[in-house]
Design an enzyme around this catalytic site. Structure first.
Site, short mmCIF file in Angstrom:
data_model
loop_
_atom_site.label_atom_id
_atom_site.label_comp_id
_atom_site.label_asym_id
_atom_site.label_seq_id
_atom_site.Cartn_x
_atom_site.Cartn_y
_atom_site.Cartn_z
N GLU A 1 27.09 53.76 32.98
CA GLU A 1 26.09 53.11 32.13
C GLU A 1 24.78 53.89 32.04
OE1 GLU A 1 26.63 52.50 35.18
OE2 GLU A 1 25.04 51.38 36.20
N CYS B 1 29.78 51.00 41.31
CA CYS B 1 29.00 51.16 42.53
C CYS B 1 29.05 49.88 43.38
CB CYS B 1 27.57 51.60 42.19
SG CYS B 1 26.65 52.27 43.58
N HIS C 1 27.98 56.10 37.95
CA HIS C 1 27.42 55.12 37.01
C HIS C 1 27.57 55.54 35.55
CE1 HIS C 1 25.15 52.45 39.83
NE2 HIS C 1 25.36 53.47 40.62
#
Lengths: 232, 93
Positions: free
Chosen positions: A196, A85, A194
């Site tokens: 994560e 991002c 994302h």
């Protein structure tokens, strides 16, 4: 295996990235933008957030941070670097990856669980996926529209450097549905969604099996661990 | 203290969602004469001493490499503020 996660002023997902590294089985190392020391890490993550409040252009001021000198050198030597991002925006601003990210074509911030197709499963960050595999990870951005000129887009496609493409919905107007790209060597990867945030059951996207059970993001981090251990 | 003005605009071929949103709001508020808006950035830079050729060269570099990103934007004008020398310098594309 030690993976550095760099915190910039305005980073939001640095600790999420550290947690993902830990859950994947490596040791996360918190690094600071104002330092020139990578502390001997084996790989680097530039996390999501709004560094410098997105002033000037998203990622532009962060890309001029002291530590970015070392990041660019390490990337050029072949160290795995993942930009998520805002981190992808920094990699583009630092010219480690081509193209640029502009405001979403519909003008609004968007947050959704996003289906992606893994187009290149041979990078340091995608080796544990199958080419063509569809995965679901969260996406949340206001300026995620990937753009480049036609010649650059053709070259990225021709060289197999489109790493991820949006499936079903193009959430931000990215040209050719591109969600993420890799450099030629396959060590530097940037994407808007994302990984994560999809690493632990109970806290990821919904799946057909159960609510919040999606952990498709974990393999980004296990990929880089496997690659690094294999090369050691 | 001389002020130098740098104008940066999104590339003309790219969609400018900010400008589009502004144009939409103008039309909604009855300004039907507006057919389009594009939104850019203006930087006012102050420097010490005379704006000589070395300063101009450095400002051109700053404008093209830091104030703008050539993938998505163009430096459309740099005004060095010296009317007698011809005020507006249009940067090469």
């Amino acid at each position: 295996m030690r993976v550095g996660v760099i915190t910039f002023p305005g980073s939001l997902d640095d600790r999420d990235a550290q947690r993902a590294v830990r859950l994947a089985g490596a040791e996360p190392v918190a690094l600071w933008h104002g330092s020139h020391d990578l502390e001997g890490v084996d790989a680097l993550i530039l996390p999501g957030g709004f560094s410098y409040g997105d002033y000037l252009r998203c990622g532009a001021i962060a890309s001029l941070s002291p530590i970015m000198t070392e990041v660019v050198d390490a990337a050029n030597r072949g160290m795995p670097v993942l930009g998520i991002c805002n981190g992808f925006q920094m990699l583009a601003e630092a010219h480690l990856l081509e193209g640029g990210l502009i405001r979403n074509d519909h003008g609004s911030f968007i947050c959704r669980d996003q289906v992606l197709r893994v187009e290149n499963a041979s990078t340091d960050w995608t080796a544990e996926f199958e080419a063509g595999e569809q995965i679901t990870i969260p996406l949340k951005n206001g300026e995620g529209g990937f753009i480049a000129d036609d010649e650059t887009l053709d070259r990225l496609e021709g060289e197999g450097r489109v790493a991820f493409r949006y499936v079903d919905v193009n959430p931000n107007g990215s040209l050719r549905d591109i969600a993420g790209i890799t450099n030629a060597r396959g060590n530097v990867v940037g994407l808007m969604p994302h990984p994560e945030h999809a690493v632990e059951p109970g806290f990821g996207p919904d799946t057909a099996a159960a609510m919040r059970s999606g952990v498709d993001g974990l393999r980004f981090f296990t990929s880089v661990i496997q690659r690094t251990l294999a090369a050691a | 203290m001389p002020t130098i003005v740098v104008d940066v605009m999104p590339k003309p071929e790219l969609l400018d969602p900010q400008g589009k949103a502004v144009a939409g709001a103008l039309n909604r508020t009855g300004h039907s004469l507006v057919t389009g808006v594009r939104q850019g950035k203006r930087f006012e830079i102050t420097v010490d001493g005379p704006v000589d050729e070395a300063v101009r060269a450095e400002i051109r570099t700053i404008a093209e490499e830091i104030l703008s990103n050539s993938v998505i934007e163009d430096v459309v004008a740099i005004d060095f503020g010296d009317a007698e020398l011809g005020a507006d310098e249009t940067a090469e594309a």
